[in-house]
Scaffold this motif. Structure first.
Motif, mmCIF file in Angstrom:
data_model
loop_
_atom_site.group_PDB
_atom_site.id
_atom_site.type_symbol
_atom_site.label_atom_id
_atom_site.label_comp_id
_atom_site.label_asym_id
_atom_site.label_seq_id
_atom_site.Cartn_x
_atom_site.Cartn_y
_atom_site.Cartn_z
ATOM 1 N N CYS A 102 10.350 17.751 -7.321
ATOM 2 C CA CYS A 102 9.265 16.813 -7.618
ATOM 3 C C CYS A 102 9.640 16.047 -8.889
ATOM 4 N N LEU A 103 8.824 15.052 -9.237
ATOM 5 C CA LEU A 103 9.008 14.356 -10.514
ATOM 6 C C LEU A 103 7.840 14.658 -11.452
ATOM 7 N N GLY A 104 8.170 14.652 -12.758
ATOM 8 C CA GLY A 104 7.144 14.784 -13.788
ATOM 9 C C GLY A 104 7.369 13.763 -14.881
ATOM 10 N N SER A 105 6.276 13.214 -15.405
ATOM 11 C CA SER A 105 6.412 12.308 -16.551
ATOM 12 C C SER A 105 6.790 13.099 -17.798
ATOM 13 N N ASP A 106 6.433 14.390 -17.808
ATOM 14 C CA ASP A 106 6.611 15.259 -18.974
ATOM 15 C C ASP A 106 6.145 14.622 -20.272
ATOM 16 N N VAL A 107 5.015 13.941 -20.203
ATOM 17 C CA VAL A 107 4.362 13.516 -21.438
ATOM 18 C C VAL A 107 4.164 14.749 -22.307
ATOM 19 N N SER A 108 4.607 14.716 -23.586
ATOM 20 C CA SER A 108 5.161 13.599 -24.303
ATOM 21 C C SER A 108 6.576 13.786 -24.796
ATOM 22 N N GLY A 109 7.344 14.724 -24.179
ATOM 23 C CA GLY A 109 8.774 14.577 -24.351
ATOM 24 C C GLY A 109 9.175 13.302 -23.647
ATOM 25 N N LEU A 162 20.608 8.370 -7.316
ATOM 26 C CA LEU A 162 19.459 8.547 -6.443
ATOM 27 C C LEU A 162 19.091 7.225 -5.776
ATOM 28 N N SER A 163 18.596 7.306 -4.569
ATOM 29 C CA SER A 163 18.115 6.124 -3.854
ATOM 30 C C SER A 163 16.622 5.939 -4.147
ATOM 31 N N ILE A 164 16.111 4.754 -3.812
ATOM 32 C CA ILE A 164 14.679 4.531 -3.971
ATOM 33 C C ILE A 164 13.897 5.433 -3.009
ATOM 34 N N GLU A 165 14.469 5.728 -1.844
ATOM 35 C CA GLU A 165 13.816 6.663 -0.924
ATOM 36 C C GLU A 165 13.585 8.010 -1.608
ATOM 37 N N GLN A 166 14.643 8.505 -2.253
ATOM 38 C CA GLN A 166 14.543 9.821 -2.903
ATOM 39 C C GLN A 166 13.560 9.789 -4.071
ATOM 40 N N ALA A 167 13.644 8.719 -4.874
ATOM 41 C CA ALA A 167 12.751 8.638 -6.040
ATOM 42 C C ALA A 167 11.288 8.583 -5.599
ATOM 43 N N TYR A 168 11.004 7.784 -4.583
ATOM 44 C CA TYR A 168 9.618 7.627 -4.113
ATOM 45 C C TYR A 168 9.110 8.922 -3.482
ATOM 46 N N TYR A 169 9.961 9.594 -2.712
ATOM 47 C CA TYR A 169 9.552 10.867 -2.110
ATOM 48 C C TYR A 169 9.222 11.891 -3.197
ATOM 49 N N MET A 170 10.106 11.999 -4.193
ATOM 50 C CA MET A 170 9.879 12.986 -5.256
ATOM 51 C C MET A 170 8.626 12.670 -6.072
ATOM 52 N N ALA A 171 8.297 11.367 -6.183
ATOM 53 C CA ALA A 171 7.142 10.950 -6.990
ATOM 54 C C ALA A 171 5.826 11.066 -6.240
ATOM 55 N N THR A 172 5.900 11.353 -4.945
ATOM 56 C CA THR A 172 4.669 11.369 -4.130
ATOM 57 C C THR A 172 4.627 12.608 -3.223
ATOM 58 N N SER A 173 5.344 12.546 -2.107
ATOM 59 C CA SER A 173 5.222 13.590 -1.084
ATOM 60 C C SER A 173 5.668 14.969 -1.560
ATOM 61 N N ALA A 174 6.685 15.020 -2.407
ATOM 62 C CA ALA A 174 7.154 16.332 -2.882
ATOM 63 C C ALA A 174 6.036 17.053 -3.626
ATOM 64 N N GLY A 175 5.270 16.316 -4.402
ATOM 65 C CA GLY A 175 4.137 16.911 -5.109
ATOM 66 C C GLY A 175 3.043 17.335 -4.148
ATOM 67 N N LYS A 176 2.771 16.471 -3.153
ATOM 68 C CA LYS A 176 1.764 16.816 -2.145
ATOM 69 C C LYS A 176 2.099 18.139 -1.473
ATOM 70 N N ILE A 234 0.872 -1.180 0.000
ATOM 71 C CA ILE A 234 0.000 0.000 0.000
ATOM 72 C C ILE A 234 0.903 1.223 0.000
ATOM 73 N N LEU A 235 0.922 1.909 -1.133
ATOM 74 C CA LEU A 235 1.806 3.062 -1.299
ATOM 75 C C LEU A 235 0.987 4.337 -1.380
ATOM 76 N N GLN A 236 1.646 5.460 -1.210
ATOM 77 C CA GLN A 236 1.006 6.729 -1.567
ATOM 78 C C GLN A 236 0.774 6.716 -3.078
ATOM 79 N N SER A 237 -0.337 7.251 -3.511
ATOM 80 C CA SER A 237 -0.516 7.370 -4.955
ATOM 81 C C SER A 237 0.440 8.450 -5.457
ATOM 82 N N PHE A 238 0.519 8.574 -6.784
ATOM 83 C CA PHE A 238 1.585 9.383 -7.365
ATOM 84 C C PHE A 238 1.122 10.804 -7.696
ATOM 85 N N ALA A 239 2.091 11.716 -7.613
ATOM 86 C CA ALA A 239 1.877 13.120 -7.978
ATOM 87 C C ALA A 239 2.775 13.420 -9.171
ATOM 88 N N ASP A 240 2.161 13.569 -10.337
ATOM 89 C CA ASP A 240 2.910 13.857 -11.568
ATOM 90 C C ASP A 240 2.881 15.366 -11.770
#
Lengths: 418, 418
Positions: free
Chosen positions: A306-313, A344-358, A57-63
């Motif tokens: 934060c992280l962005g998918s930057d669709v569609s670049g 980057l660690s998985i901690e950093q990647a997951y934080y940027m993909a979720t909490s940083a956006g929040k 059970i993860l935090q959902s993602f913030a793109d």
């Protein structure tokens, strides 16, 4: 009403700290987080439990950076640098969104696919068309996707078929803002496409509007060397790119700046000092050969990346894959520069993909008490059950190996939407 | 018996040339390719046609470097460099393959997953266990996967629980080779793990065996700087890494060398002169931070570069994703070095993922007349139908966006296996 989700709960508390709760209960009251417990406390014993077994059970993602009208051509046209790519692919496609029926059809698909990929929070560029932007906001809200959407402002350096006059841009922005009042989950964000596509007059207008109405802003910064040179020509009074935005009052803690690939120490210091939120877009930086952002350094400087998918670049809507792509890009940077501290660690990647956006959206990191639940249930139980594998390792493995077909449930704003 | 597949046929003729046949017929006689025709010729009019509509008919994939016993932990343990990673993850897992029942269970899954991902040709490392290696070969053959599998030789610098004596290694290699005679689709390949794990005596034995029986060879070369330094210490008479293999007669046109990340101009010249086939492993080079191979340069030097998933330094079994990862790594190299000529094209990635492997296996590039069909039918018809999109662009998009769930059919050795 008390409810609870049971499973292996992982939250991103800080860029370096996971909150890991094996086989625990995430308890909600009317969709708001009460707390996480290894055993259901007596006082919460009446909660109706949904047991997800051994799933994550993860935090959902913030793109935090993508272009709605570009989704349809994702994965094509990956052989040109930014400015030529805009001319050949992005602009002609975006022009089709002058047609509201066309926009309705495409944006419905995008909203569905975001939710299927576990993304419940976004900051998105629309096109310059106010009506289609409202349609995008409607479709996101219907699907249960929250966040900010911006009508793009672009009154120069755009093809004639996709350019506003300054007057049109102002008028349509005001009309769009008025119409946005009807939304509850999706809010407007001011969106000058990037400095080269806006006149001084338009930027002045947007800066005033931001100040008057306390609006957030999103744009692009230092993505590509050609773009930076162009900004230098167009704004000779600004020594650096960020100073264009700053000059017009568009560079503060309510600002998202996508990319920041080539931001040097001085520009990065300005980002940190103003509390601007950079959005790292590993996939598009790779595809368009823009470069690789020094994200590990930026996190050490306590920037709120934060992280962005930057669709569609970018070539994927999946934030799981965006996490993996961010780690991969950082390792390529690290190995070519022989500097392992770039990885980057998985901690950093997951934080940027979720909490940083929040945090940009005004919320707190993790599954924070009192907040409406945003969560995704990810089923990795078909993968080998390795002896002694930790939940941290399963999170890393999920980023590399899982996709939308492994998402069993998505919760947004306290409600199960998938 | 005449049969035909109808669809959009794309073959990899050279590293720079696709053979593109829109809505055409790939005609087979008893599973062997007769030719590709836009309209079925009268003389072949009796062929029973399987119509795949607007789907893509591609060559199936040749994965020229992976480790069978490592598949189970794919996606974990991606936070250490090569030599530590071997100690912590690869060796302890491989040791479990001393148990044939364990091997049977795991290799059946691997064989199934290879086929589901459209890989019908492989060059694979097993573990040092002869019996489990035979089981791997059986399971591949049952699934319809062809190519080479090697019992690993390793008589030093390995943990005590995963090390042979020199005598054992020789004896078991001979026994394994005898038993291999029963296979028709999967053949043996000599497999000294890498120079540091073999004594001079063992390498001498393997070189003689290769010469006597005309066997192919696979190993690792110049993957990581620590490994290269170790080779320098262990073989002080060899100025460069490749010269260890060369000294023992293990470096010629029937040799695959995985990685070649740090091969300099002199080592690359030796690879080209001897006709050695390098195997590019973009994913594992990234995960283990080994570096990024200069693949575009190697292709300009006319090296016969193949691709390998390198499970499980690599994080995916999909050769579609391996193509995308190869392009991504080359772009990261290109953008960090500000040299756009480093970027691989989709033509190059597809050729390396298919025809380059076929050539090592003694076949011709493309859907070559007289050869048993190896093909995969890839359905991208759920993706947006863009105006004017070419088949070349659909191939690139497939590498980025599709996966095993979009594979509608797999043909191996002229027979539909999926």
């Amino acid at each position: 009403m008390l409810t609870a989700l049971k499973g292996n709960i992982i939250e991103a508390l800080t860029p370096d700290t996971l909150g890991i709760h094996p086989h625990s209960y995430l308890v909600l009251e009317d969709g708001r987080v009460v707390g996480i417990y290894p055993v259901l406390p007596d006082a919460l014993g009446s909660a109706s439990v949904t047991d997800y077994g051994d799933a994550l059970i993860l935090q959902s993602f913030a793109d935090m950076h993508l272009h709605g009208p570009q989704y349809e051509f994702m994965g094509t046209g990956m052989d040109r640098p930014l400015l030529q790519w805009l001319e050949a692919y992005a602009f002609p496609t975006e022009a089709r969104y002058a047609d509201p029926a066309y926009a309705r059809e495409k944006y419905r698909i995008l909203a569905r696919d975001l939710l299927q990929n576990g993304t419940t929070q976004v900051c998105m560029f629309s096109s310059l068309h106010a009506d289609s932007t409202l349609i995008l906001m409607e479709e996101l809200e219907k699907a249960g996707v929250t966040g900010y959407v911006g009508k793009v402002n672009m009154d120069r350096n755009a093809p004639p078929y996709l350019c506003e006059t300054t007057e049109e841009s102002k008028k349509e922005t005001l009309r769009w803002l008025d119409e946005c009042k009807r939304f509850t989950l999706v809010k407007p964000i001011l969106t000058p496409r990037f400095a080269p596509s806006c006149t001084d007059e338009l930027l002045t207008f947007l800066g005033k509007l931001k100040a008057e109405r306390n609006l957030p802003v999103q744009s692009h910064l230092s993505e590509n060397l050609g773009e930076i040179a162009l900004v230098g020509q167009l704004f000779p009074d600004c020594p650096q790119y960020w100073e264009v935005y700053d000059k017009y009052g568009l560079f503060d803690s309510k600002t998202l700046m996508a990319h920041c690939v080539h931001s040097d120490a001085r520009e990065r210091a300005a980002i940190a000092m103003r509390g601007v939120h950079p959005v790292h877009c590993a996939s598009s930086n790779n595809s368009l050969m823009s470069g690789i952002s020094p994200v590990a350094d930026m996190l050490r400087e306590e920037q709120q990346v934060c992280l962005g998918s930057d669709v569609s670049g970018g070539t994927t809507l999946s934030m799981l894959h965006t996490m993996a792509n961010s780690i991969s890009a950082s390792k390529d940077r690290g190995s070519l520069q022989q500097d392992a501290s770039q990885a980057l660690s998985i901690e950093q990647a997951y934080y940027m993909a979720t909490s940083a956006g929040k945090v940009f959206l005004g919320l707190k990191p993790g599954f924070s008490e009192g907040e409406l639940l945003h969560a995704v249930v990810l089923d990795d139980t078909h993968l080998p059950k390795l002896p002694n594998i930790t939940l941290r390792e399963r999170l890393l493995r999920a980023a590399y190996r899982l996709d939308d077909r492994h998402i069993r449930a998505v919760y947004s704003e306290g409600i199960r939407r998938l």
